[in-house]
Design a protein around this motif. Structure first.
Motif, PDB file in Angstrom:
ATOM      1  N   PHE A 140      27.157  15.050 -17.716  1.00 45.56           N
ATOM      2  CA  PHE A 140      26.135  14.041 -17.994  1.00 45.56           C
ATOM      3  C   PHE A 140      26.281  13.424 -19.381  1.00 45.56           C
ATOM      4  CE2 PHE A 140      21.888  12.607 -19.329  1.00 45.56           C
ATOM      5  CZ  PHE A 140      21.746  11.573 -18.419  1.00 45.56           C
ATOM      6  N   VAL A 141      26.593  14.210 -20.391  1.00 49.01           N
ATOM      7  CA  VAL A 141      26.738  13.655 -21.744  1.00 49.01           C
ATOM      8  C   VAL A 141      27.889  12.649 -21.779  1.00 49.01           C
ATOM      9  CG1 VAL A 141      27.285  14.200 -24.150  1.00 49.01           C
ATOM     10  CG2 VAL A 141      25.641  15.588 -22.918  1.00 49.01           C
ATOM     11  N   ASP A 142      28.991  12.987 -21.134  1.00 46.57           N
ATOM     12  CA  ASP A 142      30.124  12.049 -21.074  1.00 46.57           C
ATOM     13  C   ASP A 142      29.727  10.759 -20.345  1.00 46.57           C
ATOM     14  OD1 ASP A 142      31.743  13.906 -22.364  1.00 46.57           O
ATOM     15  OD2 ASP A 142      32.491  14.749 -20.478  1.00 46.57           O
ATOM     16  N   ILE A 143      28.995  10.908 -19.242  1.00 42.90           N
ATOM     17  CA  ILE A 143      28.524   9.737 -18.490  1.00 42.90           C
ATOM     18  C   ILE A 143      27.620   8.897 -19.377  1.00 42.90           C
ATOM     19  CG2 ILE A 143      27.063   8.984 -16.556  1.00 42.90           C
ATOM     20  CD1 ILE A 143      28.063  11.529 -15.055  1.00 42.90           C
ATOM     21  N   LEU A 144      26.697   9.548 -20.059  1.00 42.99           N
ATOM     22  CA  LEU A 144      25.750   8.851 -20.925  1.00 42.99           C
ATOM     23  C   LEU A 144      26.475   8.042 -21.999  1.00 42.99           C
ATOM     24  CD1 LEU A 144      22.611   8.782 -21.317  1.00 42.99           C
ATOM     25  CD2 LEU A 144      22.955  10.502 -23.072  1.00 42.99           C
ATOM     26  N   PHE A 145      27.442   8.665 -22.671  1.00 40.31           N
ATOM     27  CA  PHE A 145      28.135   7.950 -23.744  1.00 40.31           C
ATOM     28  C   PHE A 145      29.052   6.860 -23.214  1.00 40.31           C
ATOM     29  CE2 PHE A 145      26.558  11.410 -26.365  1.00 40.31           C
ATOM     30  CZ  PHE A 145      25.979  10.645 -27.358  1.00 40.31           C
ATOM     31  N   LYS A 146      29.601   7.055 -22.047  1.00 31.40           N
ATOM     32  CA  LYS A 146      30.387   5.982 -21.417  1.00 31.40           C
ATOM     33  C   LYS A 146      29.468   4.801 -21.105  1.00 31.40           C
ATOM     34  CE  LYS A 146      34.227   4.480 -19.465  1.00 31.40           C
ATOM     35  NZ  LYS A 146      35.448   4.215 -20.174  1.00 31.40           N
ATOM     36  N   CYS A 147      28.250   5.092 -20.645  1.00 32.28           N
ATOM     37  CA  CYS A 147      27.280   4.025 -20.353  1.00 32.28           C
ATOM     38  C   CYS A 147      26.872   3.281 -21.625  1.00 32.28           C
ATOM     39  CB  CYS A 147      26.044   4.590 -19.655  1.00 32.28           C
ATOM     40  SG  CYS A 147      26.327   5.167 -17.968  1.00 32.28           S
ATOM     41  N   VAL A 148      26.718   4.013 -22.723  1.00 37.31           N
ATOM     42  CA  VAL A 148      26.403   3.373 -24.010  1.00 37.31           C
ATOM     43  C   VAL A 148      27.541   2.431 -24.396  1.00 37.31           C
ATOM     44  CG1 VAL A 148      26.126   3.775 -26.493  1.00 37.31           C
ATOM     45  CG2 VAL A 148      24.858   5.186 -24.853  1.00 37.31           C
TER      46      VAL A 148
END
Length: 180
Positions: A8-16
């Motif tokens: 989830f953290v990787d997904i979140l930062f990719k979304c940012v």
């Protein structure tokens, strides 16, 4: 196990990253990552089931409590401000809707389903009790990318969110040990 397995953290930062320069419009993150989510959720389910089976094998009389995730993203993403680091930074509203509906809610469902498949496990739902306390709500129980002092929070519960979780876990523990 759960959000970390999902990445989830990787997904979140990719979304940012993908939302930067979008002006808050569109679904650049969904467009880039949606195809990978079903496989990630399958991995979460598989590993969660393995963990619960191992726990039961090693402690056959234990009562296992599987705790779900709280509401992180509101149903009404118009509450979320684009480019606000105390919320979701540059993640677009469209991507927030996608993250809620297709990533976080299914993550909770995967954990709940795994717990339901094991007689010794019970699921603790934090999602419903934390409605109206998302990152974008005035009375939030989950911090955004940064907290109110601009320290990294990385979308984790604050003291109120932990209090809500503790109340639900304590109640579940008492119910689990109560004589029938």
């Amino acid at each position: 196990m759960g959000g970390n397995t999902l990445g989830f953290v990787d997904i979140l930062f990719k979304c940012v990253q993908l939302g930067q320069g979008s002006g808050g419009v569109g679904t650049p993150c969904k467009d880039d990552l949606a195809a990978s989510i079903p496989g990630r959720l399958t991995k979460v389910s598989r590993e969660y089931n393995q963990m619960l089976a191992t726990l039961h094998e090693r402690a056959p009389h234990a009562k296992i409590l599987a705790v779900g995730y709280p509401t992180v993203i509101p149903k009404d993403t118009s509450k979320c401000r684009y480019n606000d680091l105390q919320q979701f930074a540059s993640i677009t509203r469209g991507d927030l809707d996608w993250l809620r509906q297709d990533v976080l809610e299914p993550l909770n469902k995967a954990i709940e389903k795994s717990a339901g498949a094991h007689n010794a496990a019970s699921f603790i739902d934090l999602y419903d009790s934390s409605q109206n306390h998302s990152v974008c709500d005035a009375g939030k129980w989950v911090e955004g990318i940064m907290d109110h002092n601009y320290r990294p929070a990385l979308v984790h519960p604050n003291a109120n969110g932990h209090r809500n979780a503790a109340d639900h876990v304590a109640s579940a523990i008492l119910n689990a040990i109560a004589p029938n």
